[in-house]
Design a protein around this motif. Structure first.
Motif, PDB file in Angstrom:
ATOM      1  N   UNK A   1       0.804  -1.227   0.000  1.00 33.17           N
ATOM      2  CA  UNK A   1       0.000   0.000   0.000  1.00 33.17           C
ATOM      3  C   UNK A   1       0.836   1.276   0.000  1.00 33.17           C
ATOM      4  N   UNK A   2       2.153   1.166   0.147  1.00 31.98           N
ATOM      5  CA  UNK A   2       3.006   2.350   0.029  1.00 31.98           C
ATOM      6  C   UNK A   2       2.994   2.882  -1.401  1.00 31.98           C
ATOM      7  N   UNK A   3       2.618   2.039  -2.347  1.00 34.76           N
ATOM      8  CA  UNK A   3       2.520   2.448  -3.750  1.00 34.76           C
ATOM      9  C   UNK A   3       1.053   2.722  -4.064  1.00 34.76           C
ATOM     10  N   UNK A   4       0.701   3.951  -4.422  1.00 36.95           N
ATOM     11  CA  UNK A   4      -0.704   4.323  -4.623  1.00 36.95           C
ATOM     12  C   UNK A   4      -1.442   3.502  -5.670  1.00 36.95           C
ATOM     13  N   UNK A   5      -0.741   3.019  -6.704  1.00 39.82           N
ATOM     14  CA  UNK A   5      -1.437   2.273  -7.751  1.00 39.82           C
ATOM     15  C   UNK A   5      -1.977   0.930  -7.267  1.00 39.82           C
ATOM     16  N   UNK A   6      -1.536   0.469  -6.097  1.00 40.21           N
ATOM     17  CA  UNK A   6      -2.002  -0.824  -5.587  1.00 40.21           C
ATOM     18  C   UNK A   6      -2.997  -0.696  -4.434  1.00 40.21           C
ATOM     19  N   UNK A   7      -3.217   0.494  -3.922  1.00 41.53           N
ATOM     20  CA  UNK A   7      -4.083   0.645  -2.742  1.00 41.53           C
ATOM     21  C   UNK A   7      -5.506   0.173  -2.982  1.00 41.53           C
ATOM     22  N   UNK A   8      -6.082   0.513  -4.129  1.00 44.27           N
ATOM     23  CA  UNK A   8      -7.481   0.170  -4.387  1.00 44.27           C
ATOM     24  C   UNK A   8      -7.680  -1.315  -4.687  1.00 44.27           C
ATOM     25  N   UNK A   9      -6.719  -1.945  -5.336  1.00 44.10           N
ATOM     26  CA  UNK A   9      -6.914  -3.323  -5.791  1.00 44.10           C
ATOM     27  C   UNK A   9      -6.340  -4.401  -4.903  1.00 44.10           C
TER      28      UNK A   9
ATOM     29  N   UNK B   1       1.529  -6.028 -13.088  1.00 42.32           N
ATOM     30  CA  UNK B   1       2.207  -7.191 -12.509  1.00 42.32           C
ATOM     31  C   UNK B   1       3.710  -6.992 -12.304  1.00 42.32           C
ATOM     32  N   UNK B   2       4.450  -6.436 -13.261  1.00 36.57           N
ATOM     33  CA  UNK B   2       5.888  -6.266 -13.015  1.00 36.57           C
ATOM     34  C   UNK B   2       6.175  -5.438 -11.763  1.00 36.57           C
ATOM     35  N   UNK B   3       5.457  -4.335 -11.591  1.00 36.09           N
ATOM     36  CA  UNK B   3       5.664  -3.504 -10.404  1.00 36.09           C
ATOM     37  C   UNK B   3       5.311  -4.237  -9.130  1.00 36.09           C
ATOM     38  N   UNK B   4       4.216  -4.997  -9.154  1.00 35.37           N
ATOM     39  CA  UNK B   4       3.807  -5.748  -7.970  1.00 35.37           C
ATOM     40  C   UNK B   4       4.813  -6.850  -7.654  1.00 35.37           C
TER      41      UNK B   4
END
Length: 138
Positions: free
Chosen positions: A37-45, A74-77
């Motif tokens: 969750x430190x990365x905003x693009x993953x907070x919602x999903x 996926x690569x970022x995650x």
């Protein structure tokens, strides 16, 4: 080539469901969900699965995390997962699901995140080509 590129970009928008199960050797310094969750693009999903059950797999914690993200993320995650595993000196089991296809990947200190991304991408491509991809989110 153009058709493949178009198909790949359309596939990159399709959501992918991941089930992340961290290893429970000792309590982590930073919980995996907090790390992601430190990365905003993953907070919602990305969220806690709730219920506190991992299906009774020995050696894995009850902290199961569900992620539904675009394939393009996926690569970022995966790189985030690898950095968490390296920091915590632990492991994470990841089940990647697209349509009817599923692949399970183990992240540990010896894992090459790039190879795992390739493995997951191949499995997802096969799911899309077999017709399971676009309707998977419905």
């Amino acid at each position: 080539m153009t058709q493949t590129s178009t198909g790949a970009s359309a596939g990159a928008r399709q959501p992918v469901r991941l089930v992340l199960t961290p290893r429970a050797a000792r309590p982590p310094r930073v919980p995996l969900l907090t790390w992601i969750h430190q990365r905003p693009e993953f907070r919602a999903g990305v969220r806690d699965a709730g219920g506190g059950r991992s299906g009774g797999r020995p050696g894995f914690s009850d902290a199961v995390i569900i992620a539904v993200v675009a394939q393009a993320l996926l690569p970022g995650l995966f790189h985030l997962l690898q950095s968490w595993v390296d920091q915590q000196r632990t492991e994470v089991s990841v089940r990647v699901q697209a349509g009817e296809s599923e692949v399970e990947i183990q992240f540990n200190g010896r894992t090459d995140a790039t190879k795992l991304i390739d493995q997951a991408t191949r499995a997802l491509r096969q799911a899309i080509e077999s017709g399971g991809g676009p309707d998977a989110a419905a």
